[in-house]
Scaffold this motif. Structure first.
Motif, PDB file in Angstrom:
ATOM      1  N   ASP A  42      -8.272   6.990   2.854  1.00  0.00           N
ATOM      2  CA  ASP A  42      -8.028   6.691   0.936  1.00  0.00           C
ATOM      3  C   ASP A  42      -6.559   6.122   1.426  1.00  0.00           C
ATOM      4  O   ASP A  42      -5.846   5.071   0.660  1.00  0.00           O
ATOM      5  CB  ASP A  42      -7.999   7.404  -0.162  1.00  0.00           C
ATOM      6  CG  ASP A  42     -10.234   7.360  -0.675  1.00  0.00           C
ATOM      7  OD1 ASP A  42     -10.238   6.513  -0.041  1.00  0.00           O
ATOM      8  OD2 ASP A  42     -10.173   8.361  -0.513  1.00  0.00           O
ATOM      9  N   ALA A  43      -6.006   7.104   1.140  1.00  0.00           N
ATOM     10  CA  ALA A  43      -4.840   7.225   1.809  1.00  0.00           C
ATOM     11  C   ALA A  43      -3.891   6.000   2.989  1.00  0.00           C
ATOM     12  O   ALA A  43      -2.713   5.334   2.374  1.00  0.00           O
ATOM     13  CB  ALA A  43      -3.772   8.246   2.523  1.00  0.00           C
ATOM     14  N   LEU A  44      -4.934   5.551   3.675  1.00  0.00           N
ATOM     15  CA  LEU A  44      -4.881   4.621   4.911  1.00  0.00           C
ATOM     16  C   LEU A  44      -4.731   3.115   4.158  1.00  0.00           C
ATOM     17  O   LEU A  44      -4.016   2.361   4.205  1.00  0.00           O
ATOM     18  CB  LEU A  44      -5.263   4.263   5.927  1.00  0.00           C
ATOM     19  CG  LEU A  44      -5.655   5.761   6.742  1.00  0.00           C
ATOM     20  CD1 LEU A  44      -6.006   5.588   7.952  1.00  0.00           C
ATOM     21  CD2 LEU A  44      -3.593   6.190   6.973  1.00  0.00           C
ATOM     22  N   PRO A  48       1.810  -1.904  -1.658  1.00  0.00           N
ATOM     23  CA  PRO A  48       2.122  -1.621  -3.146  1.00  0.00           C
ATOM     24  C   PRO A  48       1.336  -2.165  -4.674  1.00  0.00           C
ATOM     25  O   PRO A  48       1.437  -1.549  -4.991  1.00  0.00           O
ATOM     26  CB  PRO A  48       4.418  -2.592  -2.658  1.00  0.00           C
ATOM     27  CG  PRO A  48       3.538  -2.414  -1.425  1.00  0.00           C
ATOM     28  CD  PRO A  48       2.820  -2.668  -0.975  1.00  0.00           C
ATOM     29  N   ASP A  49       0.682  -3.462  -4.020  1.00  0.00           N
ATOM     30  CA  ASP A  49      -0.327  -3.454  -5.507  1.00  0.00           C
ATOM     31  C   ASP A  49      -2.469  -2.873  -4.950  1.00  0.00           C
ATOM     32  O   ASP A  49      -2.708  -3.421  -5.895  1.00  0.00           O
ATOM     33  CB  ASP A  49      -0.807  -5.022  -4.566  1.00  0.00           C
ATOM     34  CG  ASP A  49       0.891  -5.813  -5.049  1.00  0.00           C
ATOM     35  OD1 ASP A  49       1.523  -5.500  -5.915  1.00  0.00           O
ATOM     36  OD2 ASP A  49       1.042  -6.476  -4.035  1.00  0.00           O
ATOM     37  N   HIS A 244       6.316   3.147  -0.955  1.00  0.00           N
ATOM     38  CA  HIS A 244       5.140   2.416  -1.104  1.00  0.00           C
ATOM     39  C   HIS A 244       3.447   2.089   0.042  1.00  0.00           C
ATOM     40  O   HIS A 244       2.648   2.228  -0.233  1.00  0.00           O
ATOM     41  CB  HIS A 244       5.089   0.675  -0.445  1.00  0.00           C
ATOM     42  CG  HIS A 244       5.933   0.085  -1.974  1.00  0.00           C
ATOM     43  ND1 HIS A 244       6.065   0.480  -3.878  1.00  0.00           N
ATOM     44  CD2 HIS A 244       7.618  -0.502  -1.723  1.00  0.00           C
ATOM     45  CE1 HIS A 244       6.543  -0.478  -3.737  1.00  0.00           C
ATOM     46  NE2 HIS A 244       8.050  -0.625  -3.357  1.00  0.00           N
ATOM     47  N   GLY A 245       4.076   3.131   1.113  1.00  0.00           N
ATOM     48  CA  GLY A 245       3.109   3.115   1.765  1.00  0.00           C
ATOM     49  C   GLY A 245       2.908   4.270   2.486  1.00  0.00           C
ATOM     50  O   GLY A 245       3.538   5.031   2.385  1.00  0.00           O
TER      51      GLY A 245
END
Length: 270
Positions: A42-44, A48-49, A244-245
């Protein structure tokens, strides 16, 4: 009501027993509100959107990392000093402003920040303490020198093989990346062991090996030359960015990430 605990191995001293919830960063450093926690795959998916699956921690970012003894030592020895650095960083972001404009720019911003009347060694020790927490007991067991550096308030012995860098971050999210190997992007060969902690207003990185392309430029490992009671003024060049990432060390703006994605697409299309 007493402090809630669970059983396990302390990520700092290595003792097995009751663990307490350790806020990382400290709760007094604005870490008291609920946060989204992304784990595993899920983290990967973070972008930003994107809105990947997550769970909510109502008490802030942290976990049952440490025993009560280590938790209390950090709180007495290092957290009061760290509060000063975090408060100063928040003031700087509030002063420079322009968050939306910077997020729309592909160029990172660098600001020189003066920290007056601080104890640099104690701040460095808290940062290393936080990285021991998030990397876990097995990592700390392999780094006895780092453990001694944190558990001995007077120690100035921090290995030259390890580096700590900091920067400023607007958020909007927080990020914790325990140690991972990242390919060296500077062409020097080898790899870098990199761990990342971002929580507004500060971003922290601890690494070993070759410098990483996304690494913020300000290194504070040299703070080990100060004694625990040395009070001084320091001015640091801090890169300002965003979380953001999911990539460790990545403080790129939304515009910079979008430009990189477009360039990657063109390269794949030939």
């Amino acid at each position: 009501m007493g402090r809630r605990t669970k059983r396990g191995t302390c990520a700092v001293c290595g003792a097995y027993g009751d663990l307490t919830f350790e806020h990382v960063p400290p709760s007094s450093c604005y870490n008291t509100t609920s946060v989204r926690l992304l784990e595993g795959m899920d983290a990967l998916q973070l972008s930003p959107d994107a809105n990947p699956r997550h769970r909510i921690s109502q008490r802030g970012m942290g976990n049952y990392y440490t025993c009560a003894t280590c938790n209390n030592k950090s709180g007495r020895w290092y957290v009061p000093e760290t509060q000063q650095w975090v408060a100063r960083a928040a003031d700087v972001l509030g002063t420079i402003g322009g968050r939306d404009g910077q997020d729309a720019s592909v160029h990172p911003r660098l600001v020189y920040v003066a920290f007056a009347g601080v104890r640099p060694l104690l701040f460095l020790k808290q940062v290393v303490y936080m990285f021991l927490c998030i990397n876990g007991a097995s990592f700390t067991e392999r780094q006895p020198g780092m453990r001694s550096f944190v558990l001995n308030r007077d120690s100035q012995s921090f290995s030259d093989e390890w580096h700590v860098n900091i920067g400023l971050t607007w958020g909007p999210g927080a990020r914790t990346v325990w140690g991972t190997a990242v390919a060296d992007l500077l062409g020097a060969g080898g790899a870098t062991y990199f761990s990342d902690l971002s929580y507004p207003p500060l971003h922290y990185a601890m690494w070993q090996g070759h410098p990483y392309r996304l690494l913020v430029p300000c290194e504070i490992s040299q703070f080990k030359r100060y004694g625990p009671e040395d009070v001084t003024d320091v001015t640091l060049p801090l890169q300002v960015g965003f979380t953001h990432g999911p990539m460790p060390g990545d403080l790129r703006s939304k515009a910079a990430m979008e430009r990189q994605a477009a360039e990657n697409l063109r390269d794949r299309q030939g």
